[in-house]
Design a protein around this motif. Sequence first.
Motif, PDB file in Angstrom:
ATOM      1  N   CYS A   1       0.807  -1.172  -0.006  1.00 54.21           N
ATOM      2  CA  CYS A   1      -0.064  -0.081  -0.047  1.00 54.21           C
ATOM      3  C   CYS A   1       0.891   1.260  -0.010  1.00 54.21           C
ATOM      4  CB  CYS A   1      -0.822   0.026   1.344  1.00 54.21           C
ATOM      5  SG  CYS A   1      -2.388  -1.111   1.040  1.00 54.21           S
TER       6      CYS A   1
ATOM      7  N   VAL B   1       0.104  -1.308  -5.187  1.00 51.54           N
ATOM      8  CA  VAL B   1      -1.233  -1.783  -5.411  1.00 51.54           C
ATOM      9  C   VAL B   1      -1.725  -1.061  -6.384  1.00 51.54           C
ATOM     10  CG1 VAL B   1      -1.842  -2.738  -3.108  1.00 51.54           C
ATOM     11  CG2 VAL B   1      -2.130  -0.050  -3.562  1.00 51.54           C
ATOM     12  N   LYS B   2      -1.292   0.047  -7.067  1.00 57.32           N
ATOM     13  CA  LYS B   2      -1.747   0.771  -8.100  1.00 57.32           C
ATOM     14  C   LYS B   2      -1.494   0.222  -9.312  1.00 57.32           C
ATOM     15  CE  LYS B   2      -2.680   5.123  -6.062  1.00 57.32           C
ATOM     16  NZ  LYS B   2      -2.169   6.588  -6.048  1.00 57.32           N
TER      17      LYS B   2
ATOM     18  N   PRO C   1      -0.188  -7.789  -4.712  1.00 57.26           N
ATOM     19  CA  PRO C   1      -0.827  -6.574  -4.720  1.00 57.26           C
ATOM     20  C   PRO C   1      -2.489  -6.634  -5.095  1.00 57.26           C
ATOM     21  CG  PRO C   1       1.285  -6.275  -5.558  1.00 57.26           C
ATOM     22  CD  PRO C   1       1.324  -7.579  -5.354  1.00 57.26           C
TER      23      PRO C   1
ATOM     24  N   VAL D   1      -4.542  -7.773  -2.589  1.00 59.05           N
ATOM     25  CA  VAL D   1      -4.901  -6.891  -1.421  1.00 59.05           C
ATOM     26  C   VAL D   1      -5.637  -5.786  -2.159  1.00 59.05           C
ATOM     27  CG1 VAL D   1      -3.633  -4.836  -0.159  1.00 59.05           C
ATOM     28  CG2 VAL D   1      -2.564  -7.030  -0.208  1.00 59.05           C
ATOM     29  N   ALA D   2      -5.495  -5.578  -3.155  1.00 59.02           N
ATOM     30  CA  ALA D   2      -6.435  -4.492  -3.862  1.00 59.02           C
ATOM     31  C   ALA D   2      -7.914  -4.684  -3.954  1.00 59.02           C
ATOM     32  CB  ALA D   2      -5.845  -3.827  -5.368  1.00 59.02           C
TER      33      ALA D   2
ATOM     34  N   GLY E   1      -4.593  -3.849   4.241  1.00 61.64           N
ATOM     35  CA  GLY E   1      -4.990  -3.188   2.979  1.00 61.64           C
ATOM     36  C   GLY E   1      -6.778  -2.307   3.062  1.00 61.64           C
TER      37      GLY E   1
ATOM     38  N   PHE F   1      -6.035   0.993   4.910  1.00 60.81           N
ATOM     39  CA  PHE F   1      -5.559   1.793   3.994  1.00 60.81           C
ATOM     40  C   PHE F   1      -6.752   2.323   3.509  1.00 60.81           C
ATOM     41  CE2 PHE F   1      -1.379   0.764   4.994  1.00 60.81           C
ATOM     42  CZ  PHE F   1      -0.513   1.778   4.976  1.00 60.81           C
ATOM     43  N   GLU F   2      -7.553   1.371   2.696  1.00 59.54           N
ATOM     44  CA  GLU F   2      -8.857   1.761   1.996  1.00 59.54           C
ATOM     45  C   GLU F   2      -9.716   2.856   2.807  1.00 59.54           C
ATOM     46  OE1 GLU F   2     -10.034   2.068  -0.768  1.00 59.54           O
ATOM     47  OE2 GLU F   2     -12.141   2.175  -0.771  1.00 59.54           O
TER      48      GLU F   2
ATOM     49  N   THR G   1      -4.665   5.224  -1.879  1.00 60.12           N
ATOM     50  CA  THR G   1      -3.792   4.302  -1.908  1.00 60.12           C
ATOM     51  C   THR G   1      -3.974   3.446  -3.150  1.00 60.12           C
ATOM     52  OG1 THR G   1      -3.830   4.299   0.390  1.00 60.12           O
ATOM     53  CG2 THR G   1      -3.287   2.244  -0.775  1.00 60.12           C
ATOM     54  N   TYR G   2      -5.359   3.334  -3.576  1.00 58.94           N
ATOM     55  CA  TYR G   2      -5.773   2.415  -4.740  1.00 58.94           C
ATOM     56  C   TYR G   2      -6.282   3.432  -5.887  1.00 58.94           C
ATOM     57  CZ  TYR G   2      -5.803  -0.836  -0.840  1.00 58.94           C
ATOM     58  OH  TYR G   2      -5.565  -1.563   0.074  1.00 58.94           O
TER      59      TYR G   2
END
Lengths: 140, 140
Positions: free
Chosen positions: A17, A22-23, A103, A106-107, B63, B66-67, B73-74
Amino acid sequence: MNPLALLGGALFGAGVCISGMVKPSKVLGFLDFASSWDPTLLVVMASALAVMIVAWRIVAHRRSPLLGGSYPEPPSPLVDARLIVGAAVFGIGWGLSGYCPGPALVAVVAGVPATFVFVATMLAGMFAIESREQATRPDA
Amino acid sequence: MQQFTPVAGLVGGVLIALGLAVILIGSGRIVGLSGVAAGLINPHRGGDRAWRLSFLIGALAVGAIFELARPSTYDAAAPHGVVVIAISGLLVGLGTRMANGCTSGHGLCGVARVSKRSIIATLVFFAVGVVTATLVGRLA
């Protein structure tokens, strides 16, 4: 529940993160050389490798893991077509979307529908190989 | 479009590797995320299910934090349409299981222990990833 694995996962999750991995846009910003190139991914790999090299040093100086069991055997020297083709197929998939397995998993928490599609087809691809493996290589 | 974020990359990279390193040193396991995911969907690899699940729960929980705390983050959307994403996922799933590793297993754990297999796999998926992303970026 395994506390050590939970801790490891939490650290890993924080890392992907914070680093931006994760992007997909961030990862493609590195992989796409024709874009306004972003070398962040190289910094992530380099700093992570530095830590892992120290980790393997620690392993080399210890007899056995802190929580029992044994350390892995030395790596296999086998370089075959399967390894090369597999890595190339993975590379095409990674370059298409900017997602690699960790990632992407997690995303999923961000709730973008395409991420679910990616994870679903990724698991299907894994299962296709894993189930075949079971039929041909019982030790797998 | 993406900006170079070396400090976040450095911190994130260290955390990613610490997540893998605590498990390596503590329990002797080499953690690769494609292996974690594949182990959970392969009923014949039931023995290690608890730690794989724990790792994923730890990663997804962080994760999710963070969201909630920092949604930026994403990415809000996928880089391509759903068909390309689906193909990408399938290739990542097939490729990582053929090669027996991905960015974490080969790219970090394997390269750091100077495994010939991992170094070759990593060079191949990075090279193919760059070519693919650059070509696709040109077409898009």
